[in-house]
Design a protein around this motif. Structure first.
Motif, PDB file in Angstrom:
ATOM      1  N   ARG A 117      26.814  -0.728  31.576  1.00 61.62           N
ATOM      2  CA  ARG A 117      26.722   0.169  30.422  1.00 61.62           C
ATOM      3  C   ARG A 117      27.099   1.603  30.755  1.00 61.62           C
ATOM      4  O   ARG A 117      27.137   2.453  29.876  1.00 61.62           O
ATOM      5  CB  ARG A 117      25.307   0.131  29.855  1.00 61.62           C
ATOM      6  N   GLY A 118      27.384   1.885  32.014  1.00 59.31           N
ATOM      7  CA  GLY A 118      27.735   3.244  32.405  1.00 59.31           C
ATOM      8  C   GLY A 118      26.548   3.979  32.985  1.00 59.31           C
ATOM      9  O   GLY A 118      25.390   3.603  32.776  1.00 59.31           O
ATOM     10  N   ASP A 119      26.832   5.043  33.719  1.00 58.65           N
ATOM     11  CA  ASP A 119      25.755   5.833  34.312  1.00 58.65           C
ATOM     12  C   ASP A 119      26.045   7.328  34.263  1.00 58.65           C
ATOM     13  O   ASP A 119      25.378   8.112  34.924  1.00 58.65           O
ATOM     14  CB  ASP A 119      25.503   5.399  35.763  1.00 58.65           C
ATOM     15  N   ARG A 120      27.049   7.727  33.476  1.00 57.53           N
ATOM     16  CA  ARG A 120      27.410   9.137  33.381  1.00 57.53           C
ATOM     17  C   ARG A 120      27.578   9.551  31.923  1.00 57.53           C
ATOM     18  O   ARG A 120      27.969   8.751  31.073  1.00 57.53           O
ATOM     19  CB  ARG A 120      28.709   9.417  34.151  1.00 57.53           C
ATOM     20  N   VAL A 121      27.301  10.813  31.662  1.00 54.68           N
ATOM     21  CA  VAL A 121      27.475  11.392  30.334  1.00 54.68           C
ATOM     22  C   VAL A 121      28.957  11.729  30.139  1.00 54.68           C
ATOM     23  O   VAL A 121      29.636  12.165  31.073  1.00 54.68           O
ATOM     24  CB  VAL A 121      26.609  12.665  30.190  1.00 54.68           C
ATOM     25  N   ALA A 122      29.470  11.529  28.928  1.00 58.09           N
ATOM     26  CA  ALA A 122      30.868  11.841  28.627  1.00 58.09           C
ATOM     27  C   ALA A 122      31.081  13.352  28.630  1.00 58.09           C
ATOM     28  O   ALA A 122      30.300  14.105  28.048  1.00 58.09           O
ATOM     29  CB  ALA A 122      31.261  11.262  27.269  1.00 58.09           C
ATOM     30  N   ILE A 123      32.141  13.785  29.292  1.00 59.52           N
ATOM     31  CA  ILE A 123      32.482  15.202  29.391  1.00 59.52           C
ATOM     32  C   ILE A 123      33.776  15.448  28.626  1.00 59.52           C
ATOM     33  O   ILE A 123      34.780  14.768  28.856  1.00 59.52           O
ATOM     34  CB  ILE A 123      32.666  15.632  30.860  1.00 59.52           C
ATOM     35  N   VAL A 124      33.762  16.393  27.702  1.00 64.77           N
ATOM     36  CA  VAL A 124      34.951  16.756  26.929  1.00 64.77           C
ATOM     37  C   VAL A 124      35.158  18.258  27.069  1.00 64.77           C
ATOM     38  O   VAL A 124      34.271  19.044  26.732  1.00 64.77           O
ATOM     39  CB  VAL A 124      34.804  16.370  25.443  1.00 64.77           C
ATOM     40  N   HIS A 125      36.307  18.645  27.608  1.00 60.74           N
ATOM     41  CA  HIS A 125      36.612  20.061  27.836  1.00 60.74           C
ATOM     42  C   HIS A 125      35.512  20.742  28.656  1.00 60.74           C
ATOM     43  O   HIS A 125      35.123  21.879  28.382  1.00 60.74           O
ATOM     44  CB  HIS A 125      36.812  20.798  26.512  1.00 60.74           C
ATOM     45  N   GLY A 126      35.003  20.025  29.648  1.00 55.17           N
ATOM     46  CA  GLY A 126      33.992  20.590  30.530  1.00 55.17           C
ATOM     47  C   GLY A 126      32.589  20.611  29.960  1.00 55.17           C
ATOM     48  O   GLY A 126      31.670  21.099  30.619  1.00 55.17           O
ATOM     49  N   GLU A 127      32.395  20.075  28.744  1.00 56.84           N
ATOM     50  CA  GLU A 127      31.086  20.096  28.105  1.00 56.84           C
ATOM     51  C   GLU A 127      30.497  18.691  28.039  1.00 56.84           C
ATOM     52  O   GLU A 127      31.184  17.751  27.628  1.00 56.84           O
ATOM     53  CB  GLU A 127      31.189  20.650  26.681  1.00 56.84           C
ATOM     54  N   PRO A 128      29.228  18.533  28.415  1.00 57.41           N
ATOM     55  CA  PRO A 128      28.575  17.221  28.306  1.00 57.41           C
ATOM     56  C   PRO A 128      28.151  16.965  26.860  1.00 57.41           C
ATOM     57  O   PRO A 128      27.166  17.510  26.383  1.00 57.41           O
ATOM     58  CB  PRO A 128      27.368  17.347  29.243  1.00 57.41           C
ATOM     59  N   ARG A 129      28.899  16.139  26.172  1.00 58.74           N
ATOM     60  CA  ARG A 129      28.652  15.902  24.753  1.00 58.74           C
ATOM     61  C   ARG A 129      27.386  15.065  24.550  1.00 58.74           C
ATOM     62  O   ARG A 129      27.097  14.153  25.313  1.00 58.74           O
ATOM     63  CB  ARG A 129      29.848  15.205  24.115  1.00 58.74           C
ATOM     64  N   SER A 130      26.668  15.366  23.468  1.00 59.05           N
ATOM     65  CA  SER A 130      25.411  14.675  23.184  1.00 59.05           C
ATOM     66  C   SER A 130      25.592  13.475  22.264  1.00 59.05           C
ATOM     67  O   SER A 130      24.625  12.772  21.976  1.00 59.05           O
ATOM     68  CB  SER A 130      24.401  15.649  22.562  1.00 59.05           C
ATOM     69  N   SER A 131      26.808  13.236  21.786  1.00 60.59           N
ATOM     70  CA  SER A 131      27.084  12.053  20.974  1.00 60.59           C
ATOM     71  C   SER A 131      28.576  11.774  21.014  1.00 60.59           C
ATOM     72  O   SER A 131      29.390  12.679  21.214  1.00 60.59           O
ATOM     73  CB  SER A 131      26.626  12.248  19.520  1.00 60.59           C
ATOM     74  N   LEU A 132      28.934  10.509  20.833  1.00 64.21           N
ATOM     75  CA  LEU A 132      30.344  10.151  20.722  1.00 64.21           C
ATOM     76  C   LEU A 132      30.872  10.477  19.334  1.00 64.21           C
ATOM     77  O   LEU A 132      32.047  10.764  19.156  1.00 64.21           O
ATOM     78  CB  LEU A 132      30.534   8.658  21.008  1.00 64.21           C
ATOM     79  N   LEU A 133      29.990  10.422  18.355  1.00 57.92           N
ATOM     80  CA  LEU A 133      30.366  10.738  16.980  1.00 57.92           C
ATOM     81  C   LEU A 133      30.432  12.257  16.826  1.00 57.92           C
ATOM     82  O   LEU A 133      29.464  12.960  17.103  1.00 57.92           O
ATOM     83  CB  LEU A 133      29.332  10.147  16.019  1.00 57.92           C
ATOM     84  N   THR A 134      31.578  12.757  16.396  1.00 56.89           N
ATOM     85  CA  THR A 134      31.753  14.207  16.266  1.00 56.89           C
ATOM     86  C   THR A 134      31.934  14.662  14.825  1.00 56.89           C
ATOM     87  O   THR A 134      31.835  15.849  14.541  1.00 56.89           O
ATOM     88  CB  THR A 134      32.974  14.669  17.083  1.00 56.89           C
TER      89      THR A 134
END
Length: 200
Positions: A117-134
């Motif tokens: 299931r993964g073990d890391r938070v998604a990073i977008v433009h250097g920011e750890p996003r709190s949801s995949l839904l934007t």
């Protein structure tokens, strides 16, 4: 084919990215450095998507109520620490002398070998996003419209005229190996809790 790790991966509403591991030291969490990523292209100029890809992440699909769009690095350390601990617990050897499960209790269907299931938070433009839904901006899935509710009701009414195993078309697409389980095949491509999060 080569293995590539893109800085961002956008599928419908899901914006995802994966970078290196978060650097940690005792009592201190350092932000991850945002690396400049250049999209590889084929000779005719189209994006080159060859290689091995994954969309596994512990970032939730929807944002928790009251949570901003970005996790703090302390939150990232806590979430990823829990994920690491879960993997370590699942890797422990089973006790061959343990008693059998009580009558009526499930023995489970998968052990940790099948869970990715993964073990890391998604990073977008250097920011750890709190949801995949934007979208919407609160990161929460909006309710169905009346038209959507009616389509769901019509579909359920149609299925009720058949028995569960009357024909193969009644079985889920994942069970029939047409698509992977859950919505990891998309659209949108949402990671699930099992092993169907990797693509070649």
């Amino acid at each position: 084919m080569s293995v590539r790790y893109p800085a961002s991966f956008l599928v419908v509403l899901v914006t995802m990215a994966f970078s290196g591991l978060c650097s940690r030291s005792a009592g201190q969490v350092a932000p991850r450095e945002a690396k400049q990523w250049v999209m590889p292209r084929t000779p005719d100029g189209h994006p080159d998507l060859q290689g091995n890809w994954t969309n596994k992440t512990i970032t939730p699909f929807e944002r928790a109520e009251g949570q901003g769009p970005v996790f703090s690095w302390d939150q990232v350390a806590t979430l990823e620490g829990r994920a690491d601990a879960r993997v370590q617990r699942g890797a422990q050897a089973s006790d061959p002398s343990r008693p059998p499960p009580r009558a009526g209790r499930s023995t489970g269907g998968y052990n940790n070998v099948y869970i990715d299931r993964g073990d890391r938070v998604a990073i977008v433009h250097g920011e750890p996003r709190s949801s995949l839904l934007t979208h919407p901006s609160d990161g929460r899935r909006p309710p169905f419209t009346q038209t959507g509710e009616q389509r769901i009701a019509d579909y359920r009414a149609f299925r009720r005229q058949f028995g569960t195993y009357d024909n193969p078309e009644n079985r889920p697409l994942g069970e029939r190996c047409i698509m992977s389980f859950g919505s990891s095949a998309g659209p949108p491509m949402i990671p699930n809790s099992f092993y169907n999060n990797n693509y070649t």
